[in-house]
Write a protein that holds these residues in place. Structure first.
Motif, mmCIF file in Angstrom:
data_model
loop_
_atom_site.group_PDB
_atom_site.id
_atom_site.type_symbol
_atom_site.label_atom_id
_atom_site.label_comp_id
_atom_site.label_asym_id
_atom_site.label_seq_id
_atom_site.Cartn_x
_atom_site.Cartn_y
_atom_site.Cartn_z
ATOM 1 N N UNK A 64 0.457 10.729 -28.987
ATOM 2 C CA UNK A 64 0.420 11.056 -27.566
ATOM 3 C C UNK A 64 0.474 9.764 -26.765
ATOM 4 N N UNK A 65 1.216 9.794 -25.666
ATOM 5 C CA UNK A 65 1.230 8.680 -24.722
ATOM 6 C C UNK A 65 0.810 9.215 -23.354
ATOM 7 N N UNK A 66 0.136 8.352 -22.577
ATOM 8 C CA UNK A 66 -0.314 8.742 -21.247
ATOM 9 C C UNK A 66 0.365 7.848 -20.219
ATOM 10 N N UNK A 67 1.105 8.484 -19.308
ATOM 11 C CA UNK A 67 1.742 7.766 -18.209
ATOM 12 C C UNK A 67 0.938 8.050 -16.948
ATOM 13 N N UNK A 68 0.543 6.998 -16.270
ATOM 14 C CA UNK A 68 -0.303 7.123 -15.077
ATOM 15 C C UNK A 68 0.515 6.819 -13.830
ATOM 16 N N UNK A 69 0.264 7.604 -12.772
ATOM 17 C CA UNK A 69 0.958 7.451 -11.497
ATOM 18 C C UNK A 69 -0.080 7.405 -10.386
ATOM 19 N N UNK A 70 0.107 6.523 -9.402
ATOM 20 C CA UNK A 70 -0.817 6.465 -8.270
ATOM 21 C C UNK A 70 -0.053 6.125 -7.002
ATOM 22 N N UNK B 128 0.808 -1.206 0.000
ATOM 23 C CA UNK B 128 0.000 0.000 0.000
ATOM 24 C C UNK B 128 0.848 1.265 0.000
ATOM 25 N N UNK B 129 2.083 1.193 0.543
ATOM 26 C CA UNK B 129 2.907 2.389 0.630
ATOM 27 C C UNK B 129 3.625 2.687 -0.677
ATOM 28 N N UNK B 130 3.630 1.764 -1.612
ATOM 29 C CA UNK B 130 4.303 1.982 -2.889
ATOM 30 C C UNK B 130 3.520 2.958 -3.761
ATOM 31 N N UNK B 131 4.262 3.744 -4.514
ATOM 32 C CA UNK B 131 3.673 4.521 -5.600
ATOM 33 C C UNK B 131 3.969 3.764 -6.888
ATOM 34 N N UNK B 132 2.974 3.606 -7.720
ATOM 35 C CA UNK B 132 3.141 2.821 -8.943
ATOM 36 C C UNK B 132 3.023 3.726 -10.167
ATOM 37 N N UNK B 133 3.700 3.334 -11.223
ATOM 38 C CA UNK B 133 3.704 4.113 -12.457
ATOM 39 C C UNK B 133 3.721 3.153 -13.637
ATOM 40 N N UNK B 134 3.052 3.532 -14.720
ATOM 41 C CA UNK B 134 3.027 2.690 -15.921
ATOM 42 C C UNK B 134 2.515 3.503 -17.101
ATOM 43 N N UNK B 135 2.875 3.046 -18.275
ATOM 44 C CA UNK B 135 2.275 3.584 -19.495
ATOM 45 C C UNK B 135 0.842 3.112 -19.560
ATOM 46 N N UNK B 136 -0.099 4.042 -19.603
ATOM 47 C CA UNK B 136 -1.506 3.675 -19.583
ATOM 48 C C UNK B 136 -2.084 3.574 -20.984
ATOM 49 N N UNK B 137 -1.496 4.263 -21.936
ATOM 50 C CA UNK B 137 -1.963 4.163 -23.321
ATOM 51 C C UNK B 137 -1.269 2.985 -23.991
#
Length: 445
Positions: A21-27, A5-14
């Motif tokens: 255009x590319x969308x990179x999502x972070x949570x 739960x404490x991790x922040x995650x990131x990935x290419x969402x498109x």
């Protein structure tokens, strides 16, 4: 799926690959820190888009992007989130991921991890999460519209309504159990429960019937083309696919295996199979092809049985059901007046004779197999199994009340019925299936 739960995650969402255009999502809790590290500039207010230059670890600018922030809990995952809309070069995306994961407790997201966090944080239920997966995988308009209903919560709302009805019925029984000794509640106190149970039984049965149509839309229909060697099966599948999907030859037994091709009818994806010619043969390879043809046909929604016009037509094949079609092929080789009345239609693919009629007939059958008066409530096998469990519990509760008068056991069965509905929504006892559900998602969703 390992989830911290404490991790922040990131990935290419498109989508992967080069794009405009590319969308990179972070949570996660370090979403803002990642943006600051990349932009070297103040962050925009939540839900306000702003253009920012992105910088590498040496401070060199490498792209101008649109960035957005979403503060918890008002985000897709329920956590602090961010999106970077950059130019769709794989090199730019890789640079963003490298710079972001330099931070501690920032890592690349696993398959479906954004959606799983949304589920775990109460932003959506399991039905909606599965709807997202189906929406991403949709290959037809019908699939898209059906998946959108699940994402929008239509099915979830209906199941919640059913839960409330069961709770109402349980309240009646609880009153009968708790207060009957005090004389405040008569024996007739549980009578309304039977009416509520009957209402639910009727709705559950209707939903299970609709599930058959919904499953066909989600998974697609199967049409098998059957017949003796050289009946014209390969020619027909090429005509339906409008391309050379199968090899056409005058040599009997050319098709040795099941050859599948894909078309769309009335917005529904359909898999059409050209099968080995049905005949007795001593050739072990051809015999295996015939066996596979029959096995594939057993699971087909529609079967087209071809009989050549200049062959021994005989009687209507006994294995054909109400959704199957008996077709005389190569009709230009014989006098149509001699065809049996039981024949559904005749065609000559070479001249186009009868093709419009066949396509119209198939379209009508597809509509009949996939149409429903109501939007579906359940569609996957796990939904159907849980709804059947709930239905069985309701029927047992009704029997206990009407035939035995056992209020305690009836109340217990109602709790089982409610729990089964909760399993569909993902509220209870679903930990063992979460990995399977979310592993089917793409990375970035």
């Amino acid at each position: 799926m390992t989830h911290q739960e404490t991790d922040t995650i990131i990935a290419l969402s498109s989508g992967q690959g080069r794009s405009g255009i590319a969308v990179v999502r972070i949570s996660g809790p370090k979403s803002d820190k990642i943006l600051k590290q990349l932009t070297h500039f103040r962050l925009p207010p939540p839900r306000k888009a702003a253009t920012r230059w992105l910088h590498d670890s040496d401070g060199v600018r490498f792209d101008e992007a649109l960035v957005l922030r979403f503060s918890a809990p008002n985000s897709f995952t329920g956590e602090d989130c961010a999106e970077i809309h950059c130019h769709g070069s794989p090199a730019i995306v890789e640079a963003i991921l490298i710079e972001a994961t330099r931070l501690k407790k920032v890592r690349l997201a696993e398959r479906g991890e954004f959606s799983r966090r949304a589920f775990e944080n109460g932003k959506l239920d399991l039905l909606q999460a599965e709807g997202i997966a189906d929406l991403i995988d949709a290959n037809s308009i019908a699939q898209m519209k059906q998946a959108a209903r699940f994402v929008g919560g239509d099915a979830s709302e209906r199941i919640e309504t059913w839960r409330k009805i069961i709770l109402e019925a349980s309240a009646y029984l609880a009153a009968s159990i708790d207060f009957s000794d005090e004389g405040d509640v008569g024996e007739e106190a549980h009578a309304p429960v039977v009416g509520l149970i009957d209402e639910l039984i009727s709705e559950f049965n209707a939903a299970l019937t609709d599930a058959k149509s919904a499953s066909r839309i989600r998974d697609g229909l199967r049409i098998a083309i059957l017949g003796k060697p050289n009946a014209g099966k390969s020619t027909l599948i090429n005509a339906l696919a409008k391309r050379d999907a199968a090899i056409v030859s005058d040599i009997p037994g050319t098709t040795r295996d099941v050859l599948e091709t894909h078309i769309v009818l009335n917005g529904v994806p359909v898999t059409v199979a050209d099968t080995a010619g049905l005949r007795l043969t001593e050739d072990p390879i051809e015999a295996e092809g015939v066996k596979r043809a029959r096995r594939w046909a057993e699971d087909a929604d529609i079967r087209i049985f071809l009989t050549r016009a200049d062959d021994d037509i005989g009687d209507r094949p006994t294995e054909l059901g109400p959704n199957d079609i008996w077709v005389i092929s190569q009709a230009d080789r014989a006098d149509g007046d001699l065809f049996p009345n039981e024949v559904d239609l005749s065609l000559a693919v070479a001249t186009g004779q009868g093709m419009d009629t066949l396509e119209s007939t198939l379209l009508q059958k597809v509509v009949g197999l996939t149409s429903s008066d109501e939007a579906p409530t359940v569609v996957r096998l796990r939904h159907i199994e849980s709804l059947n469990e709930s239905l069985d519990a309701l029927q047992r509760a009704k029997t206990l009340l009407m035939e035995i008068g056992d209020v305690d056991l009836a109340a217990f069965e109602l709790s089982i019925a409610r729990t089964s509905l909760d399993q569909i929504l993902g509220h209870v006892d679903v930990e063992d299936i979460l990995g399977e559900v979310f592993s089917g998602f793409c990375v970035g969703k």
